[in-house]
Design a protein around this motif. Sequence first.
Motif, mmCIF file in Angstrom:
data_model
loop_
_atom_site.group_PDB
_atom_site.id
_atom_site.type_symbol
_atom_site.label_atom_id
_atom_site.label_comp_id
_atom_site.label_asym_id
_atom_site.label_seq_id
_atom_site.Cartn_x
_atom_site.Cartn_y
_atom_site.Cartn_z
ATOM 1 N N GLN A 118 1.601 7.208 -12.102
ATOM 2 C CA GLN A 118 0.161 7.389 -11.994
ATOM 3 C C GLN A 118 -0.450 6.070 -11.542
ATOM 4 O O GLN A 118 -0.192 5.023 -12.128
ATOM 5 N N LYS B 262 8.165 16.351 -9.412
ATOM 6 C CA LYS B 262 7.334 15.368 -8.732
ATOM 7 C C LYS B 262 7.570 13.993 -9.349
ATOM 8 O O LYS B 262 7.210 13.759 -10.496
ATOM 9 N N ARG B 263 8.181 13.117 -8.576
ATOM 10 C CA ARG B 263 8.414 11.763 -9.069
ATOM 11 C C ARG B 263 7.209 10.891 -8.747
ATOM 12 O O ARG B 263 6.316 11.281 -7.986
ATOM 13 N N GLU C 179 4.585 8.245 -5.202
ATOM 14 C CA GLU C 179 6.025 8.115 -4.971
ATOM 15 C C GLU C 179 6.396 6.742 -4.430
ATOM 16 O O GLU C 179 7.498 6.253 -4.671
ATOM 17 N N ASN D 112 0.798 11.143 -8.813
ATOM 18 C CA ASN D 112 2.216 10.890 -8.584
ATOM 19 C C ASN D 112 2.376 10.042 -7.330
ATOM 20 O O ASN D 112 2.506 10.572 -6.226
ATOM 21 N N ARG E 182 8.637 7.281 -16.086
ATOM 22 C CA ARG E 182 7.253 7.750 -16.157
ATOM 23 C C ARG E 182 6.365 6.548 -16.447
ATOM 24 O O ARG E 182 6.810 5.586 -17.060
#
Length: 625
Positions: free
Chosen positions: A302, A298-299, A315, A313, A326
């Motif tokens: 936050q 899961k790319r 995107e 996540n 991250r």
Amino acid sequence: MEKMQFKAESQRLLDLMINSIYTNREIFLREIISNASDAIDKLAYTALTDDKVGISREDFAITITRAKDARILTISDNGIGMNRTEMEENLGTIAKSGSLGFKQAMEKKEDIDIIGQFGVGFYSAFMVASSVTVVSKKYGEDKAWRWDSDGADGYTIEEGEREYPGTDVIMTLKPDTEEEKYSEFLEEYTLRSLVRKYSDYIHYPIRMEVSKSRKKEDSDEYESYQAVEILNSMVPIWQRAKKDVTEEEYENFYREKFFDFNKPLRTVHVSAEGTVSFKALLYIPGKAPFDFYSKDFKRGLQLYSSGVMIMENCEELLPEHFRFVRGVVDSQDLSLNISREMLQHSRQLTIIARNLEKKIKSELTGMLENDRQSYEQFFGVFGRQLKYGTVADYGAHKDATQDLLLFYSNKQGKLISLKEYVDSMAEGQEKIYYAPGEHTDRLAKLPQVKLLADKGYDVLLFGDEVDEFVPQTLMTYSEKSFCNVTTEDLQLQSEEEKKELETKAESMKGILTFVKQTLGERVKEVRLSANLGSAPVCMVPDAGMSFEMEKYMKRVNPEYAFPVGRILELNPEHTAVKAMEKAVIEDPVKAADYARLLCCQAQLMAELPLEDPVAYTELVCKLMQ
């Protein structure tokens, strides 16, 4: 006591919110805590101009209380509170937001940070509660009021009891079922985890009585006791100035937030003001997660709004080619939907995403130019992703990635960028030469590569299966076109040399025909070549796909794969070819064996599988006798 009905289509809209707007039951705690934070914000703002408030900012707090036997969970605050009229407006009318009204009223006076914008968050309590009671006392008023509802048949309002201003949201949890264990929301561990996950950066302390243990005096035994603990850290690290954050704090936050015990290669702290204001803390990892190249990864970053986590996540904030990054993003300027779980696609979101993409590229470029060792370490882990990002969407993102790519240089014996290749091109060189294959050490031995090396030209050795797609996507780099040395004419001969080769081919037409007839369908054509240097033969593909592309298609999409035509090229000056030419006249059977042997050698050099390895072994043994 009169039972009143919800306004705005009551039960139907309530059911929609509980069952459709919110997809994750645990976020009810985030919503109730956010509302409590908003109420405290309002009283804190009032205190700026009213010295009768009698409470300092340090005394504001949100309190979580549990009564496990009664299955009751209570969230309390000492904020502005509500009177009867406000209860009817804010709790009796679904989608009526007191926070939004307050924010709109104050917008022209001061920048007020109010989380709740839509007035539906409170009703998420009914996802886990069979009934909800709200007891509230408005600041500056004498009476407290009590609101009760089971979420189905409306609500009641009557006088209540509360000594000080503020609000208690009292939830009686639903009975447990096989599918849903509502009692987990009374457990200390669950509540602590949810506060840390969603509300860690609410800027008022969230308190809860928790169990602790201590050693008894004059004894090795331990005893349990209850103590009030603050569950949230309140001030997010990304809200602090860069100069006030140490490298150790950055690293500790990364390890704790993203569960990676490895030190990140780079930290990017962003504070942007302007059309869209936001803060971000991004990390470039030193190691890829185990599932990075799988569909389960899961790319995304936050996403927080005023310290409250909205998405784990997101995107939309991170392009696919930088999916390894991250981090967190926090902004008050994003347009959220009514559940605060999803983003409205907006111009603000696009602006933030583009800004972050530029920041990430700038950081990687700086690492490439100033810390080559670290960049090559990074590229060894995530370089393939940059290549995939370059070729994705028909090269739509190539400007963001092409200067970050590295390939193995045959001439320099190390990884270099396309810019470094072009800057070191030999005088008179017009093309960027590359050779695709599975192993760079074998590619370096190809006759075409050796021939170019003899002329002082470098060749990029492509060892990843995605490599060959890069030049097809870029087409040119720095106005230099790409040339696949295994499929294209190297154009190294002069016009005189070309005419000499044509004359030679005409004189050897008979042997070329003999070899083609001997090999039959194994090859599409047999011809002479001036690109072989000291090698006797080579196998090249017909116009179109390369052999590496053929292998790739067979592996990923075998239904649509088709074989590439094979062309056998002979070096007319090599002794082996001359021996075969002589044998055609003196011993045609042996000449045919020579032709088959040279074909097999060409296949092996091109890293193509032999149709019959046993027959090849027998042929070699036969010719050795």
